[in-house]
Design a protein around this motif. Structure first.
Motif, PDB file in Angstrom:
ATOM      1  N   UNK A 124       0.764  -0.961  -0.048  1.00  0.00           N
ATOM      2  CA  UNK A 124      -0.122   0.093  -0.014  1.00  0.00           C
ATOM      3  C   UNK A 124       0.966   0.867  -0.472  1.00  0.00           C
ATOM      4  N   UNK A 125       0.560   1.910  -0.836  1.00  0.00           N
ATOM      5  CA  UNK A 125       1.139   3.515  -0.396  1.00  0.00           C
ATOM      6  C   UNK A 125      -0.052   4.452   0.690  1.00  0.00           C
ATOM      7  N   UNK A 126       0.703   4.830   1.058  1.00  0.00           N
ATOM      8  CA  UNK A 126      -0.089   5.933   2.487  1.00  0.00           C
ATOM      9  C   UNK A 126       0.288   7.243   1.778  1.00  0.00           C
ATOM     10  N   UNK A 127      -0.748   8.328   2.357  1.00  0.00           N
ATOM     11  CA  UNK A 127      -1.120   9.044   1.813  1.00  0.00           C
ATOM     12  C   UNK A 127      -1.167  10.565   2.831  1.00  0.00           C
ATOM     13  N   UNK A 128      -1.794   9.703   4.259  1.00  0.00           N
ATOM     14  CA  UNK A 128      -1.844  10.553   5.520  1.00  0.00           C
ATOM     15  C   UNK A 128      -0.964   9.558   6.519  1.00  0.00           C
ATOM     16  N   UNK A 129       0.385  10.165   6.819  1.00  0.00           N
ATOM     17  CA  UNK A 129       1.051   8.803   7.826  1.00  0.00           C
ATOM     18  C   UNK A 129       0.692  10.162   9.664  1.00  0.00           C
ATOM     19  N   UNK A 130       0.662  11.967   8.801  1.00  0.00           N
ATOM     20  CA  UNK A 130       0.329  11.651  10.778  1.00  0.00           C
ATOM     21  C   UNK A 130      -0.984  11.342  11.245  1.00  0.00           C
ATOM     22  N   UNK A 131      -1.941  11.341  10.254  1.00  0.00           N
ATOM     23  CA  UNK A 131      -3.094  10.318  11.595  1.00  0.00           C
ATOM     24  C   UNK A 131      -2.726   8.954  11.061  1.00  0.00           C
ATOM     25  N   UNK A 132      -2.499   7.846  10.824  1.00  0.00           N
ATOM     26  CA  UNK A 132      -1.381   6.994  10.372  1.00  0.00           C
ATOM     27  C   UNK A 132      -1.168   6.579  12.096  1.00  0.00           C
ATOM     28  N   UNK A 133      -0.189   7.680  11.843  1.00  0.00           N
ATOM     29  CA  UNK A 133       0.564   8.044  13.671  1.00  0.00           C
ATOM     30  C   UNK A 133      -0.042   7.857  14.335  1.00  0.00           C
ATOM     31  N   UNK A 134      -0.654   8.724  15.086  1.00  0.00           N
ATOM     32  CA  UNK A 134      -1.240   9.704  16.369  1.00  0.00           C
ATOM     33  C   UNK A 134      -2.676   8.304  16.260  1.00  0.00           C
ATOM     34  N   UNK A 171      -8.216  11.491  20.871  1.00  0.00           N
ATOM     35  CA  UNK A 171      -9.246  12.988  20.869  1.00  0.00           C
ATOM     36  C   UNK A 171      -7.613  13.936  20.134  1.00  0.00           C
ATOM     37  N   UNK A 172      -6.564  13.269  20.143  1.00  0.00           N
ATOM     38  CA  UNK A 172      -5.863  14.019  18.955  1.00  0.00           C
ATOM     39  C   UNK A 172      -5.859  13.593  17.751  1.00  0.00           C
ATOM     40  N   UNK A 173      -6.920  13.151  16.725  1.00  0.00           N
ATOM     41  CA  UNK A 173      -7.433  12.458  15.922  1.00  0.00           C
ATOM     42  C   UNK A 173      -8.657  13.623  15.323  1.00  0.00           C
ATOM     43  N   UNK A 174      -9.324  14.372  16.288  1.00  0.00           N
ATOM     44  CA  UNK A 174     -10.260  14.921  16.165  1.00  0.00           C
ATOM     45  C   UNK A 174     -11.382  13.818  16.001  1.00  0.00           C
ATOM     46  N   UNK A 175     -11.946  14.885  15.185  1.00  0.00           N
ATOM     47  CA  UNK A 175     -14.126  13.861  15.078  1.00  0.00           C
ATOM     48  C   UNK A 175     -15.393  13.710  16.418  1.00  0.00           C
ATOM     49  N   UNK A 212       7.561  10.897   8.859  1.00  0.00           N
ATOM     50  CA  UNK A 212       6.859  12.412   8.998  1.00  0.00           C
ATOM     51  C   UNK A 212       6.847  13.641   7.964  1.00  0.00           C
ATOM     52  N   UNK A 213       8.331  13.754   7.819  1.00  0.00           N
ATOM     53  CA  UNK A 213       8.389  14.232   6.554  1.00  0.00           C
ATOM     54  C   UNK A 213       8.460  13.333   5.807  1.00  0.00           C
ATOM     55  N   UNK A 214       8.193  12.851   5.306  1.00  0.00           N
ATOM     56  CA  UNK A 214       8.677  11.945   3.473  1.00  0.00           C
ATOM     57  C   UNK A 214       7.534  12.356   2.687  1.00  0.00           C
ATOM     58  N   UNK A 215       8.325  12.808   1.695  1.00  0.00           N
ATOM     59  CA  UNK A 215       7.712  12.933   0.590  1.00  0.00           C
ATOM     60  C   UNK A 215       6.943  11.683  -0.363  1.00  0.00           C
ATOM     61  N   UNK A 216       6.770  10.528   0.052  1.00  0.00           N
ATOM     62  CA  UNK A 216       5.976   9.216  -0.191  1.00  0.00           C
ATOM     63  C   UNK A 216       6.575   8.232   0.880  1.00  0.00           C
TER      64      UNK A 216
END
Length: 340
Positions: free
Chosen positions: A5-15, A298-302, A88-92
């Motif tokens: 899989x290719x990830x596009x939302x690493x920040x959400x996945x990390x939290x 709660x860090x994820x919001x929603x 966190x700072x990956x381009x892909x």
């Protein structure tokens, strides 16, 4: 068996993995091309059953297996979260299931781009310089440099029969359902209550465990109450003007008739919107420290809907924001109530 899989939302996945890791070290991860499911079933404490839509964290995914293209893994959350932090700072970033020394691993491949211009602090010289410095040398060393890093997370592949009997807990219909205020606000207050109750007691003792039990209560008039009691104190916070969402006939057995006989409809006839009435409350008693860990989501919001089964259980439905999909990613938390 294949997963990539290719990830596009690493920040959400990390939290997400950080929040889950606070409740248990291992997760059962169910992979398919429709959904990714994370399940935490600790020996004690809160269970989590998370259903994530693919586009909430992945840009593309491929899952192939002899078991209807479903792969079940046991994943160490600390290792996964640590690997995701490095992206966190990956381009892909891509993640795939592979083997190392004939053992299964999740390989997270991260591509980062950094500036390689090490002469940026040197002043530019003129074309007629006499010191022998060629300005084109700086340009050749300048620009961006691509770095590829692979993090490997050891996992265990679970056969279908190993997870066949794992199911979400069954609970009775909720007496009260209410949309909670921001979770980080709740966490701040509950942590303060727990700290006050503990004082300088020794963590982990039976005495301190009893003293960290919070009582949460809500009614069908938009009120929520959090309190903690000991021999020396009784403190509480009350929220009013919250929302009690309407039940969906498609989600209730019996449709409109089922809603008419639902316990929450009877609770609407009790209590008041100012929270002062003693009637109409549904309450649970939970461990304050465990609750603080749950609130980290709660860090994820929603939006978060809490369903109270009086003196039995509290079920939280955490709906993660996802603008790119009609379907919501939902984390479901099952928290058992202590007896009085």
């Amino acid at each position: 068996m294949r997963f990539k899989a290719s990830m596009h939302n690493v920040n959400t996945f990390t939290k997400l993995t950080a929040s889950l890791n606070s409740l248990g070290p291992l997760a059962w991860v169910k992979l398919s091309e429709e959904q990714v499911c994370f399940t935490i079933i600790p020996e004690q404490g809160t269970q989590v059953w998370a259903v994530l839509q693919i586009d909430s964290i992945f840009e593309s995914i491929s899952v192939q297996s002899a078991a209807n293209n479903v792969i079940n893994l046991e994943v160490p959350l600390t290792s996964l979260n640590r690997a995701l932090k490095s992206a966190a700072n990956a381009t892909s970033a891509q993640i795939r299931l592979t083997k190392k020394d004939n053992l299964p691993v999740l390989a997270l491949t991260i591509v980062t781009t950094t500036s390689s211009n090490s002469y940026s602090a040197i002043p530019t010289t003129s074309a007629n310089n006499d010191d022998g410095f060629d300005p084109s040398f700086e340009n050749e060393l300048g620009g961006n440099r691509e770095t590829i890093i692979t993090q490997e997370i050891p996992v265990k592949v679970l056969p279908p029969d190993a997870v066949a009997n794992l199911h979400e807990p069954k609970t009775r219909e909720a007496d009260v359902h209410i949309i909670l205020p921001p979770l980080m606000q709740l966490k701040s207050i509950s942590d303060r209550f727990t700290k006050i109750a503990l004082g300088d007691s020794k963590s982990g003792s039976a005495w301190s465990t009893a003293r960290t039990r919070l009582e949460l209560a809500a009614n069908m008039h938009g009120c929520l109450k959090m309190s903690i009691k000991t021999d020396a104190m009784n403190i509480s916070s009350v929220w009013t003007d919250l929302s009690n969402p309407e039940l969906d006939p498609n989600q209730v057995e019996g449709g409109e008739y089922g809603i008419a006989g639902h316990p929450s409809e009877a609770m609407k006839l009790l209590g008041t919107a100012d929270g002062r009435s003693e009637e109409g409350w549904s309450k649970v008693r939970i461990d304050g420290r465990d609750w603080g860990k749950v609130m980290s989501v709660g860090r994820l919001g929603g939006r978060v809907i809490a369903c109270f089964c009086n003196d039995h259980a509290l079920i939280l439905y955490v709906y993660l924001p996802n603008e790119s999909s009609e379907n919501d990613s939902v984390l479901t938390y099952y928290i058992s109530s202590y007896s009085a």
